[in-house]
Write an enzyme that holds these catalytic residues in place. Sequence first.
Site: not given
Ligand code: UD1
Ligand code: UDP
Length: 384
Positions: A98, A120, A134, A211, A213, A244
Amino acid sequence: MQELKILSIVGTRPEGIKMAPLVHLLKETAEIKSVLCLTAQHREMLDQVLSLFELKADYDLNLMKESQSLTHITARALEGLEKIILQEKPHMVLVQGDTTTTMAGSLAAFYHKIPVGHVEAGLRTWDKYAPFPEEINRRINSVIAELHFAPTDLSRKNLLREGTPPEKVYVTGNTVIDALKTTVQPGFVFDDPFLRGFDFDSSRVLLVEAHRRENIGRPLQEICLALLDLLQAFPDTFLLFPVHKNPAVRCTVYRYLEGHHRVRLLEPLDTFSFHNLMARSHLILTDSGGIQEEAPALGRPVLVLRDVTERPEALAAGTALLAGTNREAIVKMASDLLHDSSAYAAMARAANPYGDGRASERIRDVILYYFGRRPSPPEPFSPI
Ligand code: UD1
Ligand code: UDP
């Protein structure tokens, strides 16, 4: 016979974890040529998963920016993916879940009339702002997809309710359980020195990951305040929180929780470590989607830090409770479980509503069936 070219698109940590077993299986399948493209909507957190699961990408759009907007991800992913789709001309594009990468991947494939397989599929809250964005990403994927890999019967029903043709929906289980089968080991030794030295017998570990939004801002502050209340009320608890990489999340979590003598804020853990940490924790509090699916398989009770969830199967199985994001409500629900050992024991039961570890195999077999390479589709997943 011509090889089927399947292009898998992955952007974030959860997509990496959930696509890893499937991409490996596609690579091992003689009739299929598997191509993997990253948008790298996540960078470090995705790289961690790729290296752990030994996945090698064929393309990497490298689009992450600090504090990126939804528009940035969507626009950059659409443009970048179009070039790869035109170059590779795959028979099918696979997207997972999603995220904005998933939605942009579906749209990019649709613009070139390439059929999409959605891994999924069919999770719904029916509230367009929760989870945001999402819920709407999922609905867009469902309108576009040609094959819908619904993890559970409930997600299949959601799709049918929207008018999705039943013959295009397959109940496969969730590939996250395929991944989980390879990661949890009784004698696991953590790489992280703090976790390696931690005495899991002397404290009850509260494991937290948050984490979303829609929780950034006031809800995440309430969650942190609730965690501080719980630490004060239960001196035998210890809080472990792999934070995160999102700067907006880190800012709040560090402001409220850093420095407490029974809190350890960690960097995001590699998934083997995280799964083994889940298995050793007393209680998990999270707004993550994937963690809600994994915890029941490990027999760990979960408090879901959201007002609604698109994964109600664990609530029905009695291994998760919807706690919301209100400080008092979280404290009350967690305290009940920390006080009452029989209520806790009733929740700490292993259940597998989300999968049996064979989802990737079913998805691969549906794809082969769709392209006429198998006489019949696989048997659907059904929880025991
Ligand atoms: C995204 C997904 C969310 C998912 C989550 C998993 C969207 C809109 N959101 O949210 O559905 O649950 O990933 O974790 O697709 N950042 C880093 N390094 C990383 C990852 C993130 O620095 O490896 C920081 C960056 O500043 C980035 C911010 O996190 O701009 C947000 O990342 P983003 O992918 O936009 O949103 P998530 O909240 O991570
Ligand atoms: N996870 C991980 N390391 C962490 C926290 C979570 O590998 O420190 C794994 C967790 O086991 C799960 C996945 O990340 O498989 C979930 O991802 P996230 O919470 O980023 O996204 P969401 O599932 O909410 O989209």
